[in-house]
Design an enzyme around this catalytic site. Sequence first.
Site, PDB file in Angstrom:
ATOM      1  N   ASN A 137      46.198  60.287 149.300  1.00 21.07           N
ATOM      2  CA  ASN A 137      47.615  60.452 149.632  1.00 21.07           C
ATOM      3  C   ASN A 137      48.444  59.625 148.662  1.00 21.07           C
ATOM      4  O   ASN A 137      48.518  58.397 148.784  1.00 21.07           O
ATOM      5  CB  ASN A 137      47.863  60.011 151.079  1.00 21.07           C
ATOM      6  CG  ASN A 137      49.318  60.199 151.491  1.00 21.07           C
ATOM      7  OD1 ASN A 137      50.240  59.982 150.694  1.00 21.07           O
ATOM      8  ND2 ASN A 137      49.534  60.600 152.727  1.00 21.07           N
TER       9      ASN A 137
ATOM     10  N   GLN B 139      50.410  51.047 148.332  1.00 15.63           N
ATOM     11  CA  GLN B 139      49.383  50.021 148.224  1.00 15.63           C
ATOM     12  C   GLN B 139      49.489  49.292 146.882  1.00 15.63           C
ATOM     13  O   GLN B 139      49.346  48.079 146.810  1.00 15.63           O
ATOM     14  CB  GLN B 139      47.986  50.637 148.367  1.00 15.63           C
ATOM     15  CG  GLN B 139      47.618  50.990 149.791  1.00 15.63           C
ATOM     16  CD  GLN B 139      47.324  49.738 150.598  1.00 15.63           C
ATOM     17  OE1 GLN B 139      48.218  49.113 151.160  1.00 15.63           O
ATOM     18  NE2 GLN B 139      46.082  49.335 150.642  1.00 15.63           N
TER      19      GLN B 139
ATOM     20  N   GLY C  82      43.529  49.017 147.582  1.00 21.78           N
ATOM     21  CA  GLY C  82      44.247  48.010 148.366  1.00 21.78           C
ATOM     22  C   GLY C  82      44.415  46.673 147.685  1.00 21.78           C
ATOM     23  O   GLY C  82      45.353  45.947 147.984  1.00 21.78           O
ATOM     24  N   GLU C  83      43.506  46.337 146.811  1.00 27.35           N
ATOM     25  CA  GLU C  83      43.518  44.977 146.273  1.00 27.35           C
ATOM     26  C   GLU C  83      43.777  44.914 144.781  1.00 27.35           C
ATOM     27  O   GLU C  83      44.229  43.892 144.266  1.00 27.35           O
ATOM     28  CB  GLU C  83      42.185  44.287 146.612  1.00 27.35           C
ATOM     29  CG  GLU C  83      42.035  44.130 148.119  1.00 27.35           C
ATOM     30  CD  GLU C  83      40.633  43.756 148.561  1.00 27.35           C
ATOM     31  OE1 GLU C  83      40.343  42.569 148.638  1.00 27.35           O
ATOM     32  OE2 GLU C  83      39.837  44.671 148.841  1.00 27.35           O
TER      33      GLU C  83
END
Lengths: 165, 352, 747
Positions: free
Chosen positions: C639, C646, C712-713
């Site tokens: 998505n 993010q 995410g990171e």
Amino acid sequence: MNSTLSFTLNGMRREVAIDDPRITLLDLLRERLDLTGTKKGCDRGQCGACTVLLNGRRVNACLTLALSCDDAEVLTIEGLSEGDHLHPVQAAFIEHDGFQCGFCTPGQIMSAVGLIQEGQAGDDPERVREGMSGNLCRCGAYAGITAAVLEAQAQLHRQTQGEAA
Amino acid sequence: MNRFDYLRPASVAEAISAGRKPGSAYLAAGTNLLDLMKGGVARPALLIDITRLPGLDGIEVLPNGGMRVGALVRNSDLAYHPVFSKRHPAVAEALLSGASAQLRNAATVAGNLLQRTRCAYFYDTASACNKREPGAGCDARDGENHLHAVLGWSPECIATHPSDFCVPLVALDASVEIEGPTGSRVVPLDSFHRLPGSEPQLETVLSPGELVVALHLPASAAGYAAHSRYLKVRERTSYAFAVVSAAASLRLEGGVVSEARLALGGVALKPWRARAAEQVLAGRACDEAAFAEAAEVALADAKPSGDNAFKIELARRILVRALGLAAAGTPDRMPALPGSVFAQPEGLALHA
Amino acid sequence: MPETAPVHIRQGSSIGQPLTRREALLKVTGRARYAADNHPPGMLYAVVAASSIARGRVASLDVTAAKSHPGVAEVMTPANAPKLAQDPDEKANPFTFRLDLLQNDRVRYANQAIAVVIAETLEAATEGALLLRPTYETEPAHVVFASATPFVPPSVGVGDQPKASRGDVESGLTGAEKRVDATYETAAQYHNAMEPHAIVAQWDGDRLVIDTPSQGMAMAQSRIAGLFGIDQADIHIRSPFLGGGFGSKGLISGPQVLGIMAARLVNRPVKLVLRREQMYGPVGHRAATRQSFRIGAKADGTLTALDHHTVTASSSFDDFFEPSGGVSHTLYATPALSTTYEAVRLDMGTPLFMRAPGEASGSVALEGAIDEMAESCGLDPLEFRLKNYAEVEPLTGKPFSSKALRDCYVQGAKRFGWASRPLAPRSMRDPAGLLVGWGMGTATFPALMFQAEARAELRADGTGTVDIGAHDMGQGAWTALAQIAADGVGLPLDRITFNMGTSDLPNAGIAGGSAHTATAGSAIHNAGASVIAALAALATNDERSPLFGAGNTGVLARDGRLMRRDDESRGESYSDILNRAGRHSVEGKGQAAPNPGTQQSYAMHAHGAVFAEVKVDPTLGQIRVTRLVGAFAAGRVINPRMVESQYYGGMIWGISFALHEQAITDARSGRITNANLAEYHVPVNADVPSVEAILVDEHDPHVNALGIKGVGEIGVTGTAGAIANAVWHATGHRARKTPITLDTLIR
């Protein structure tokens, strides 16, 4: 000590017995009136998650003594939309992904509504960013928040002009 | 937070009568007091809610040309007041550079004057603090103190006063109107806050029961409106206390300073008026050399109270910059980032 | 990963769509119920009393004063705290961390819980905690990183070796024409999710229901089961929404367990919410690091050796060592490479995974040191990085499963306008005279996979359900996993029910390591394959079906219909198949796990390039990041709207790392002096004037069946270094300590 707090909450006149003078507006909403949309992030006026409109102005509910809200009008996130009809700020936050975890979101949205009503930012993104700086977002959704505020404001202005015409 | 009694007096006289009792505290918006109570730093037995007192929320121009601002006027209302902000743009800019929109919407004029220091050791009840507990000692002296005072501090206390608002106010000779058990009096803001000395627990000249009812700005203060700025260096772009700040107001005649008003914030336990530096500037051309000389004089008595010598040089530099900005003229519109180094006019030469 | 044979193909249009968040309506109306929003009947409030010393024991507590405060029901101390079935200091595995649960009077760090006050109201419990007025037997505390004695930790991160090398570093350095020897320091940081750790606990005999934010419900169940000696199946966790986690809610923390103990003690439902200042200690943090580099290069800028030595800190009583050296294993080609570690023990709470643990702190240091080498060689920082582009993983020599980093460099640089950057520092000003600097950094994060299970069901009415105990801490699991689920069962999104966020659903593993979408998504994908296979079996074995006999050919599932792969005109709806078979529904299960084969063969990482513009006041030193452009390649994007968010979030964490975050500890007391959100700075809106993320195409056939890497990171990495390098370019000052504060720029 027992006092009665009379105030207007989300458009409804309320009489609430206050058995403890220490209760803040935030804890009154969350722990006694089951209005948990308003969040507690720091409880010290340092994050903005508890932002509500008090007499039409955005304030930190955590630093507002409930008793001092006698006769006041309080608007929380629960009172912003009319049924399923979202306030333009709410809709714009969804469209611009102005949140991730969502915990600061009610405060961000109430702050944005307050900012637009204050009318000091205009369409200058820098003024919007400054005006929204009392609401921390640890997920880092600031870009979406700023875009959402600008879009919602423009839409509200169009609505107002439409009504005036 | 301890349990307390809550009183909502109907008149100033009733408030003062209650306020004389030991352990009582006046509550306005509560943005500072409730914070202190939550931390166990303040434990009043009686809260006197003064927010409904009549007549304390006006902003008016007095017949003598000065302005009187009621104690309960909210910070944002004052900052955006059309007359006040035109006459005192640096005060408005200072107000808008402080805290957040939410806090400014709630916090009052008097509450801003009376806010307590942000010294971590004052806030931490497990630490020694002479201000919180006279005679306990000062853990800030040998602790984390890189943002502590460089002027007017004492071995007993090296804390700073955190207000932005007070900095241009003290420069512009504001005064504080006080009602008390024995009548009313007006105290210059410069004398309102105390330096710590050996009694840092005494923060202002207020006696028990005395209530700030208004703030006054003299007619002369408006004479600086065309050249008045507030500048605040901080560790993030907004919503942060000052590392140091400066208010500079000038009256210029043909490029020459006829009168200057200068004050520093974040450097002492009170907003720091720099009178000697003002004298340096009187009659001088508006140039960097004069500004630098004034800054030298302003910080002549400064000394580090810990690991904070950088603040002395920073204070000199911010004075020079604030003077330059003031000389360039008050902007027509409030900068997007009030008091920020990142919202300054183009073309103003920055050296170094 | 092999699909369930025979091969059936599923097609859907959900994956790849920039859908808005499916739970968005709840979040913008305040109806999303976070843990602390629950209020079961009869609930009491619990408030932690926390230690103000860093080492010693509690000598006394004024329990009488607390209990005599109106409304206080009970005070839980070591004297009356429920005894646990298991010593909370017992370490079952490296993922078990020692907890302070009032089993004794020891104090191991400031802000450790020393009692819990339980009361009818929050106000009473809060005041009760204050009235305990503890006294202590204080022992000297060691909290100063620089003055403690270092040792070599047995492992770093979770089970990584504290020493890794390839080639001969010393001869690489000796033979180098250019040398950079530099030491970088990073500060201790605290996660500070906006939602404080909270729990509402209710016991019913030996059954337990808890509302609490969790990034790993199954692991939390297991930990709680062990501590209380109850069956894991009797623990029901509800965690539909986390108000941010960032690693701090990966494992259940001590205060959350104390809430469960309090509920048992008073035999009533209890809510315990940590106060913000109490989050600086018992719920993890990122430890400070000091990282020393020795880097060698030829005069033309080709690296000859890279030595990266990390010194970090753990608590006095448990092990978590920030694995900062990992980034050096993967980023730059060098014939000789070495990473080593030392650590110290301090009287502080145990550090933990915090968004990009190791990668974030390692990246800011490595990117700075690499920039120094580029400067030393007189090369543009991007040119230098391209010159040392790693075609295979430098430490292992393995090929990358995919690596579109070159595209990231190119697209990011173009968007940013990097080509016009002057080489010399302090050569750009804005119209107001502020110094302007441009810097860059390379982003990287491993593409991990954990274990998960999922369940899928298709019903005769043409709808379906997909269940998985996944976690949404803001990354968008409610949306992205539902998109995978819809395509996985060949239905439009509006015809499936997607359930997650409770512990009675199949175990989704941990939402960490940027691996949740890949892991949970793969399990969902496989559950979908399984249910479609079951459905296909019904059809292809049924003479009445147009799909009869198509079993060997395989079928295609799309939009609620099965069709022959070789002839799409021959097919029928799921409903027809199930109705004819007289079945109400058909079920399938799927699992996900790392594939040892591909792990053995490939290095698997996401990559990116981040470009930063800063402005610095030349005399006052204040810094602002005026522009950030990141280009990231992380395999398949489920998505794009959520992935972009993010990246933004990670990049803003990069700003925070570079310029803002640091916990300041009083060396005498061991207390953190800025344990609040006014003085522990994270960026506010005005700190982020412009952030852009470019999603670079990358196809990875190896990482997992869906080709997903994590997002995410990675955004934290690269960014902090890019900002620090931009500050150098603006000012000429090489800040080797983060956060970079204005006082260091004016001295």
